[in-house]
Motif scaffolding. Structure first.
Motif, PDB file in Angstrom:
ATOM      1  N   UNK A  58       0.773  -1.201  -0.071  1.00  0.00           N
ATOM      2  CA  UNK A  58      -0.088   0.055  -0.048  1.00  0.00           C
ATOM      3  C   UNK A  58       0.809   1.094  -0.124  1.00  0.00           C
ATOM      4  N   UNK A  59       1.907   1.238   0.928  1.00  0.00           N
ATOM      5  CA  UNK A  59       2.756   2.459   0.903  1.00  0.00           C
ATOM      6  C   UNK A  59       3.482   2.699  -0.535  1.00  0.00           C
ATOM      7  N   UNK A  60       4.054   1.576  -1.060  1.00  0.00           N
ATOM      8  CA  UNK A  60       4.790   1.814  -2.349  1.00  0.00           C
ATOM      9  C   UNK A  60       3.810   2.070  -3.391  1.00  0.00           C
ATOM     10  N   UNK A  61       2.683   1.662  -3.324  1.00  0.00           N
ATOM     11  CA  UNK A  61       1.505   1.989  -4.528  1.00  0.00           C
ATOM     12  C   UNK A  61       1.216   3.226  -4.293  1.00  0.00           C
ATOM     13  N   UNK A  62       0.654   3.676  -3.068  1.00  0.00           N
ATOM     14  CA  UNK A  62       0.329   5.060  -2.878  1.00  0.00           C
ATOM     15  C   UNK A  62       1.254   6.180  -3.341  1.00  0.00           C
ATOM     16  N   UNK A  63       2.743   5.790  -2.752  1.00  0.00           N
ATOM     17  CA  UNK A  63       3.777   6.964  -3.238  1.00  0.00           C
ATOM     18  C   UNK A  63       3.643   6.899  -4.614  1.00  0.00           C
ATOM     19  N   UNK A 230       0.265   0.982 -21.748  1.00  0.00           N
ATOM     20  CA  UNK A 230       1.257   0.926 -20.720  1.00  0.00           C
ATOM     21  C   UNK A 230       0.604   0.791 -19.317  1.00  0.00           C
ATOM     22  N   UNK A 231      -0.818   0.968 -19.210  1.00  0.00           N
ATOM     23  CA  UNK A 231      -1.385   0.733 -17.895  1.00  0.00           C
ATOM     24  C   UNK A 231      -1.314  -0.818 -17.551  1.00  0.00           C
ATOM     25  N   UNK A 232      -1.730  -1.523 -18.410  1.00  0.00           N
ATOM     26  CA  UNK A 232      -1.452  -3.002 -18.537  1.00  0.00           C
ATOM     27  C   UNK A 232      -0.050  -3.395 -18.168  1.00  0.00           C
ATOM     28  N   UNK A 233       0.965  -2.776 -18.732  1.00  0.00           N
ATOM     29  CA  UNK A 233       2.458  -3.120 -18.679  1.00  0.00           C
ATOM     30  C   UNK A 233       2.853  -2.690 -17.284  1.00  0.00           C
ATOM     31  N   UNK A 234       2.261  -1.339 -16.524  1.00  0.00           N
ATOM     32  CA  UNK A 234       2.723  -1.216 -15.154  1.00  0.00           C
ATOM     33  C   UNK A 234       2.012  -1.921 -14.115  1.00  0.00           C
ATOM     34  N   UNK A 235       0.898  -2.533 -14.334  1.00  0.00           N
ATOM     35  CA  UNK A 235      -0.047  -3.107 -13.582  1.00  0.00           C
ATOM     36  C   UNK A 235       0.856  -4.675 -13.253  1.00  0.00           C
ATOM     37  N   UNK A 236       1.446  -4.937 -14.330  1.00  0.00           N
ATOM     38  CA  UNK A 236       2.323  -6.199 -14.094  1.00  0.00           C
ATOM     39  C   UNK A 236       3.607  -6.105 -13.349  1.00  0.00           C
ATOM     40  N   UNK A 352      -2.372   7.960 -15.379  1.00  0.00           N
ATOM     41  CA  UNK A 352      -2.941   6.499 -15.727  1.00  0.00           C
ATOM     42  C   UNK A 352      -2.056   5.352 -15.008  1.00  0.00           C
ATOM     43  N   UNK A 353      -0.852   5.412 -15.484  1.00  0.00           N
ATOM     44  CA  UNK A 353       0.068   4.431 -15.255  1.00  0.00           C
ATOM     45  C   UNK A 353       0.054   4.404 -13.592  1.00  0.00           C
ATOM     46  N   UNK A 354       0.133   5.455 -12.883  1.00  0.00           N
ATOM     47  CA  UNK A 354       0.298   5.441 -11.557  1.00  0.00           C
ATOM     48  C   UNK A 354      -1.063   4.916 -10.804  1.00  0.00           C
ATOM     49  N   UNK A 355      -2.036   5.241 -11.147  1.00  0.00           N
ATOM     50  CA  UNK A 355      -3.274   4.349 -10.658  1.00  0.00           C
ATOM     51  C   UNK A 355      -3.234   2.962 -10.616  1.00  0.00           C
ATOM     52  N   UNK A 356      -2.791   2.362 -11.798  1.00  0.00           N
ATOM     53  CA  UNK A 356      -2.584   1.034 -12.034  1.00  0.00           C
ATOM     54  C   UNK A 356      -1.515   0.464 -10.888  1.00  0.00           C
ATOM     55  N   UNK A 357      -0.433   1.299 -11.039  1.00  0.00           N
ATOM     56  CA  UNK A 357       0.686   0.775  -9.892  1.00  0.00           C
ATOM     57  C   UNK A 357       0.025   0.808  -8.560  1.00  0.00           C
ATOM     58  N   UNK A 358      -0.784   1.567  -8.229  1.00  0.00           N
ATOM     59  CA  UNK A 358      -1.452   1.691  -6.828  1.00  0.00           C
ATOM     60  C   UNK A 358      -2.134   0.257  -6.793  1.00  0.00           C
ATOM     61  N   UNK A 359      -2.849  -0.159  -7.564  1.00  0.00           N
ATOM     62  CA  UNK A 359      -3.822  -1.174  -7.450  1.00  0.00           C
ATOM     63  C   UNK A 359      -2.980  -2.321  -7.700  1.00  0.00           C
TER      64      UNK A 359
END
Length: 401
Positions: A58-63, A230-236, A352-359
Motif C-alpha cells: 500500500x505504501x509503495x503503491x500510494x507513493x 502502458x497501464x497493463x504494462x505497469x500493472x504487471x 493513468x499508469x500511477x493509478x494502475x501501479x497503486x492497484x
C-alpha cells in the motif's frame, strides 16, 4: 543556439544536447540518494516498525500514485506556462527535503508522509523534465536521448545500493546513519539543476487560457492507445520493494539486501542507452515487445526461486526488462503526442499508469501475505502475458504524430 538546433552535416547524427546530459547527472545524484533509502526501507519497515507485506504494498503503491497524479497537473501547467525548469527545480527540491524526514520518523504515519512528499516532488519534476528532453532533442536521436537519461539514472540506482552496503558494513548495520548520509547527494542534485540548465525559449500560445485538465482531451487517439497498453504494462510490474523482500526470503543478510538493486540497476543501466539507440534505427515496437517477454521470464524464475542463484537470474531478467522498456515508453509518448501538448501527454501517461501501479502493488502485497511470494510473481507474469497480447494489437495500428 541550443545544441539540438545546431546545424549538422548531411548524413551525420546530431550530438545529444548538453541539457540531456545535465538532466541525466541530476537524475543520477538524486537516484543515489533515493536508492540508499529505498533499498533498506522495506527491511526497516518490517524489522523496526512491524509493517506487513500488505502495508508495504500500500505504501509503495500510494507513493507512486501520488507522484503520477501530481505529474498530470505539472504537465498541464508546464505546457500552459511554456516553462519547464522552475517546475523541475521545485520537484527535485521537494525530493531533497523529504530525505531527512525518513530518519526523523518515529512511526509508520511519518514514513508515509515522507514518501508522499518525495513522490509529490517526483511527480512535479517528471513531466516537465521529459518535455524538456523532447524540446531540445531532434526526433532522429530522441530514443538515444531518453535512453541516455535513463542509463545515467540507473547508474545512480547502481551506486546508491553499493554505498548503502558499504555504510551498513562500516556502521555495524546502522540503517538510520545510512538514511542521514543519503540527504547529501539529494541536495547536490538540486544545486546542479539550478546552475546547469538554461531553458530554451518556448513559443507562446497566441492567447493563453487558464491551465485546464480538459487539455488531456485533445490528445490524439494514438497517444491514448499507448497509455492504455502502458497501464497493463505497469500493472504487471509491481514495486521493487517486493524484490527486496524476496532477497531475504532466499537467504540474503540484511546488510547485503541492497546488492539486489545493484545487480538489477547495473543490467538496466547497461541496456537502456543502447536499446534507445537501437529503437531510433529499427523502431520502438520490437524492444518493447521483448521487454514484456523478459518480464514474463523474470516472474516465472522468481516465483520458483528458493536459493540465491535462481533469484539473481530472475533479477538479471528483471533488469533487462527495465532496460528494454523504460526509455522506450517515454519515447513513444514523445513520438505520439502533439507538439503543444507533450508535457500534458506525459502527465496523463503518468497519472493513468500511477493509478494502475497503486492497484497492482496493493494486489501484490495481498497475494504475498495470503498466498506467499510465488503467487505474487505468477500473477505478475499472467498480466505481462496479457499486456504483450494487447501490445501486439496496438503495434498493427501505431501511427506517431
Amino acid at each position: 543556439m541550443p545544441a539540438s538546433q545546431a546545424p549538422m552535416a548531411a548524413g551525420t547524427r546530431p550530438p545529444i544536447p548538453a541539457t540531456v546530459w545535465v538532466l541525466g547527472l541530476v537524475s543520477l545524484a538524486m537516484d543515489i540518494s533515493s536508492e540508499m533509502v529505498q533499498t533498506l526501507l522495506p527491511i526497516y519497515l518490517v524489522t523496526e516498525l512491524a509493517a506487513s507485506a500488505l502495508a508495504i504494498g500500500f505504501i509503495e503503491g500510494l507513493a507512486v500514485a501520488v507522484a503520477m497524479v501530481t505529474r498530470l497537473f505539472s504537465g498541464v501547467v508546464s505546457d500552459w506556462t511554456s516553462k519547464r525548469k522552475p517546475l523541475a527545480v521545485l520537484g527535485y527540491g521537494l525530493g531533497a527535503v523529504s530525505k531527512p524526514m525518513i530518519p526523523l520518523a518515529g512511526s509508520l504515519g511519518w514514513i508515509v508522509a515522507a514518501k508522499a512528499l518525495d513522490r509529490i516532488g517526483k511527480g512535479i519534476r517528471g513531466a516537465p523534465r521529459d518535455a524538456l528532453i523532447a524540446d531540445t532533442t531532434p526526433p532522429e536521436i530522441r530514443g538515444a536521448a531518453f535512453g541516455l537519461r535513463k542509463s545515467l539514472d540507473t547508474v545512480g540506482g547502481f551506486v546508491g545500493p553499493l554505498v548503502a552496503i558499504g555504510l551498513m558494513l562500516a556502521t555495524g548495520g546502522d540503517i538510520l546513519t545510512v538514511f542521514w548520509i543519503a540527504t547529501i547527494p539529494a541536495f547536490l542534485a538540486v544545486a546542479l539543476l539550478v546552475v546547469g540548465i538554461s531553458e530554451p525559449a518556448q513559443p507562446a500560445a497566441p492567447a493563453k487560457e487558464r491551465p485546464r485538465l480538459a487539455a488531456a482531451g485533445r490528445l490524439n487517439r494514438t497517444t491514448w492507445a499507448m497509455i492504455a497498453v502502458a497501464c497493463l504494462f505497469t500493472m504487471a510490474r509491481f514495486s521493487e520493494a517486493f524484490l527486496l523482500l524476496k532477497s531475504q526470503e532466499v537467504g540474503l543478510a540484511t546488510a547485503w539486501v541492497p546488492i539486489t538493486m545493484v545487480v538489477m540497476h547495473a543490467v538496466y543501466g547497461l541496456a537502456a542507452y543502447p536499446v534507445g539507440r537501437l529503437s531510433d534505427r529499427t523502431g520502438r515496437m520490437g524492444p518493447l515487445a521483448i521487454s514484456l517477454v523478459l518480464l514474463l521470464a523474470a516472474d516465472l524464475v522468481l516465483a520458483q526461486a528458493g536459493t540465491l542463484l535462481p533469484f539473481f537470474a530472475g533479477i538479471v531478467l528483471w533488469g533487462l526488462h527495465m532496460g528494454f522498456s523504460q526509455g522506450i515508453l517515454a519515447t513513444l509518448i514523445a513520438d505520439a503526442a502533439p507538439a503543444q501538448l507533450k508535457a500534458t501527454a506525459f502527465g496523463v501517461f503518468n497519472l493513468m499508469t500511477g493509478l494502475t501501479v497503486l492497484m497492482g502493488n496493493i494486489a501484490a502485497g495481498w497475494l504475498w501475505q495470503a498466498h506467499g511470494s510465488s503467487a505474487t510473481f505468477l500473477a505478475s507474469g499472467a498480466l505481462a502475458a496479457l499486456a504483450l497480447l494487447a501490445f501486439l494489437l496496438l503495434r498493427e495500428t501505431w501511427r506517431p504524430a
